[in-house]
Motif scaffolding. Structure first.
Motif, PDB file in Angstrom:
ATOM      1  N   ILE A  52      -5.184 -30.548 -32.560  1.00  0.00           N
ATOM      2  CA  ILE A  52      -5.940 -31.707 -32.231  1.00  0.00           C
ATOM      3  C   ILE A  52      -5.032 -32.660 -31.529  1.00  0.00           C
ATOM      4  O   ILE A  52      -5.556 -33.434 -30.517  1.00  0.00           O
ATOM      5  CB  ILE A  52      -6.047 -32.753 -33.671  1.00  0.00           C
ATOM      6  CG1 ILE A  52      -7.186 -31.926 -34.651  1.00  0.00           C
ATOM      7  CG2 ILE A  52      -6.714 -33.996 -33.554  1.00  0.00           C
ATOM      8  CD1 ILE A  52      -7.339 -32.196 -36.085  1.00  0.00           C
ATOM      9  N   LEU A 108     -17.585 -38.744 -29.988  1.00  0.00           N
ATOM     10  CA  LEU A 108     -16.942 -38.540 -31.422  1.00  0.00           C
ATOM     11  C   LEU A 108     -17.679 -39.720 -32.216  1.00  0.00           C
ATOM     12  O   LEU A 108     -17.934 -39.284 -33.479  1.00  0.00           O
ATOM     13  CB  LEU A 108     -15.605 -38.810 -31.041  1.00  0.00           C
ATOM     14  CG  LEU A 108     -14.852 -37.718 -30.428  1.00  0.00           C
ATOM     15  CD1 LEU A 108     -13.285 -38.247 -30.226  1.00  0.00           C
ATOM     16  CD2 LEU A 108     -14.930 -36.323 -31.195  1.00  0.00           C
ATOM     17  N   GLU A 115     -20.696 -37.060 -33.287  1.00  0.00           N
ATOM     18  CA  GLU A 115     -19.858 -36.302 -34.251  1.00  0.00           C
ATOM     19  C   GLU A 115     -19.943 -37.166 -35.743  1.00  0.00           C
ATOM     20  O   GLU A 115     -20.306 -36.839 -36.665  1.00  0.00           O
ATOM     21  CB  GLU A 115     -18.557 -36.089 -33.821  1.00  0.00           C
ATOM     22  CG  GLU A 115     -18.269 -34.857 -32.783  1.00  0.00           C
ATOM     23  CD  GLU A 115     -18.477 -33.474 -33.225  1.00  0.00           C
ATOM     24  OE1 GLU A 115     -18.555 -33.475 -34.398  1.00  0.00           O
ATOM     25  OE2 GLU A 115     -18.411 -32.730 -32.430  1.00  0.00           O
ATOM     26  N   ARG A 168     -22.776 -29.340 -33.141  1.00  0.00           N
ATOM     27  CA  ARG A 168     -21.558 -30.173 -33.157  1.00  0.00           C
ATOM     28  C   ARG A 168     -20.480 -29.293 -32.516  1.00  0.00           C
ATOM     29  O   ARG A 168     -20.337 -28.098 -32.989  1.00  0.00           O
ATOM     30  CB  ARG A 168     -21.239 -30.939 -34.310  1.00  0.00           C
ATOM     31  CG  ARG A 168     -22.240 -31.795 -34.906  1.00  0.00           C
ATOM     32  CD  ARG A 168     -21.503 -33.009 -35.717  1.00  0.00           C
ATOM     33  NE  ARG A 168     -20.649 -32.349 -36.681  1.00  0.00           N
ATOM     34  CZ  ARG A 168     -21.084 -32.453 -37.957  1.00  0.00           C
ATOM     35  NH1 ARG A 168     -22.624 -32.906 -38.473  1.00  0.00           N
ATOM     36  NH2 ARG A 168     -20.618 -31.843 -38.982  1.00  0.00           N
ATOM     37  N   SER A 176     -17.413 -29.738 -32.653  1.00  0.00           N
ATOM     38  CA  SER A 176     -16.323 -29.785 -33.591  1.00  0.00           C
ATOM     39  C   SER A 176     -16.485 -28.390 -34.389  1.00  0.00           C
ATOM     40  O   SER A 176     -15.473 -27.739 -34.849  1.00  0.00           O
ATOM     41  CB  SER A 176     -16.178 -31.097 -34.306  1.00  0.00           C
ATOM     42  OG  SER A 176     -17.385 -31.178 -35.066  1.00  0.00           O
ATOM     43  N   VAL A 190     -15.176 -25.532 -32.767  1.00  0.00           N
ATOM     44  CA  VAL A 190     -13.730 -25.692 -32.620  1.00  0.00           C
ATOM     45  C   VAL A 190     -13.121 -25.138 -33.625  1.00  0.00           C
ATOM     46  O   VAL A 190     -12.013 -24.691 -33.981  1.00  0.00           O
ATOM     47  CB  VAL A 190     -13.298 -27.189 -32.180  1.00  0.00           C
ATOM     48  CG1 VAL A 190     -11.717 -27.374 -32.199  1.00  0.00           C
ATOM     49  CG2 VAL A 190     -13.791 -27.550 -30.836  1.00  0.00           C
ATOM     50  N   SER A 191     -13.555 -25.541 -35.070  1.00  0.00           N
ATOM     51  CA  SER A 191     -13.260 -25.149 -36.176  1.00  0.00           C
ATOM     52  C   SER A 191     -13.313 -23.588 -36.495  1.00  0.00           C
ATOM     53  O   SER A 191     -12.321 -23.037 -36.879  1.00  0.00           O
ATOM     54  CB  SER A 191     -14.011 -26.035 -37.409  1.00  0.00           C
ATOM     55  OG  SER A 191     -13.596 -25.247 -38.578  1.00  0.00           O
TER      56      SER A 191
END
Length: 333
Positions: free
Chosen positions: A120, A243, A247, A267, A269, A272-273
């Motif tokens: 991050i 964001l 998000e 999303r 994110s 990314v996770s």
């Protein structure tokens, strides 16, 4: 091209914003290392025996809950009324004696979270550095002057992009090495490193590579948005708006609705996770039981790290294509 690359590489590491960013990341590393060093301690034999007993009891309850959830989802039996089941019967990690011990920092247990934190920090830093690296050139007129000297627009933008991505990749690799070494040193006193085998260290190295690639993706994304908007603030504005509005806004809205989050699949994110954690589960509705029947979770979708990587790469490629296409605008002449 080589002269451009050397010049851009030198300029990247001579900029004040780069130096300030490096100092801030180093300060964060020092702060976290010092904080974890205060929580380290060695468990006694009595504490370990107590943790083992507690883990055995907790693990039995954990297994019962998972078995009930799986049976309800498969239709084998009906669960008690009023009980809600987590997504994909995910009750978290199974309790172990190590997780029950309250002896502070454990590198073998906590390194994935540490690398997620590093990802991050480094990705945000890369986004800001990439955006400011090209954004200040557009806003100050430096890009116009450079194009007069080297009119090959694609080569000019490409050299800046390569220098920015390579520079942040180097920074990420160095900081990850220092980051890992610092926490290994902290954990050495409570013997939470020797329990890691070859597979664990291999997984750590692969995760580190993923963090570096994600940092480069963040750099390229910030670079491309700032180039399209011709200003650093364009990238920062888009990033903050995404964001906060999309998000965070989606999380708040679907959290108020309860029991569903259809936006997870859309999303960035989430992917990314999946990229960092090897997989990610998307699910529309949670399972629950009433007096008459049980409703199983719906719209389950598994996201792998390969899918996460492809989605991230596709987003970066599309935005970069827009950045290179925007170089044809007349204001670059």
């Amino acid at each position: 091209m080589n002269q451009l690359l050397r010049a851009e590489w030198t300029r990247l590491f001579s900029r004040r914003v780069t130096l300030v960013t490096l100092v801030l990341i180093a300060a964060l590393l020092a702060f976290l290392t010092f904080g974890f060093s205060l929580t380290r301690s060695n468990p006694t034999a009595a504490e370990y025996n107590t943790a083992t007993e507690r883990a055995a009891s907790a693990a039995a309850i954990y297994d019962e809950n998972v078995a009930l959830c799986e049976d309800v989802q498969s239709g084998i039996r009906t669960g008690p009324a009023g009980i809600k089941f987590p997504r994909n019967c995910d009750y978290g990690p199974r309790p172990t004696a190590d997780s029950m011990l309250d002896y502070g920092f454990s590198f073998s247990r906590q390194w994935p979270e540490l690398f997620t934190t590093a990802a991050i920090v480094l990705t945000v830093a890369g986004f800001v550095l990439g955006a400011s690296f090209v954004g200040v050139e557009w806003s100050s007129g430096g890009m116009l002057n450079l194009l007069l000297w080297a009119p090959r627009r694609g080569a000019v933008l490409g050299s800046k992009l390569i220098a920015a991505c390579a520079g942040t990749a180097l920074v990420a690799a160095v900081y990850l090495a220092v980051w890992t070494g610092a926490f290994v040193a902290v954990a050495a006193t409570n013997d939470t490193v020797s329990s890691m085998g070859l597979a664990d260290w291999s997984s750590l190295l692969i995760t580190g590579l993923r963090v570096i690639l994600l940092t480069m993706a963040g750099t390229a994304l910030g670079f491309a948005i700032a180039s399209i908007g011709r200003h650093t603030s364009a990238a920062l504005g888009v990033g903050i708006a995404y964001l906060l509005v999309y998000e965070l806004g989606a999380i708040i809205i679907f959290g108020l609705i309860g029991g569903t989050d259809y936006s997870e699949k859309y999303r960035l994110s989430s992917y990314v996770s999946a990229w960092l954690n090897k997989s990610y589960t998307f699910q529309g509705t949670s399972g629950y039981c009433t007096e008459t029947n049980c409703v199983v979770p719906q719209d389950t979708f598994w996201g792998s790290w390969q899918q996460g990587g492809l989605v991230i790469a596709a987003v970066v490629a599309v935005v970069l294509a827009g950045a290179f296409a925007s170089m044809r605008r007349r204001d670059t002449n």
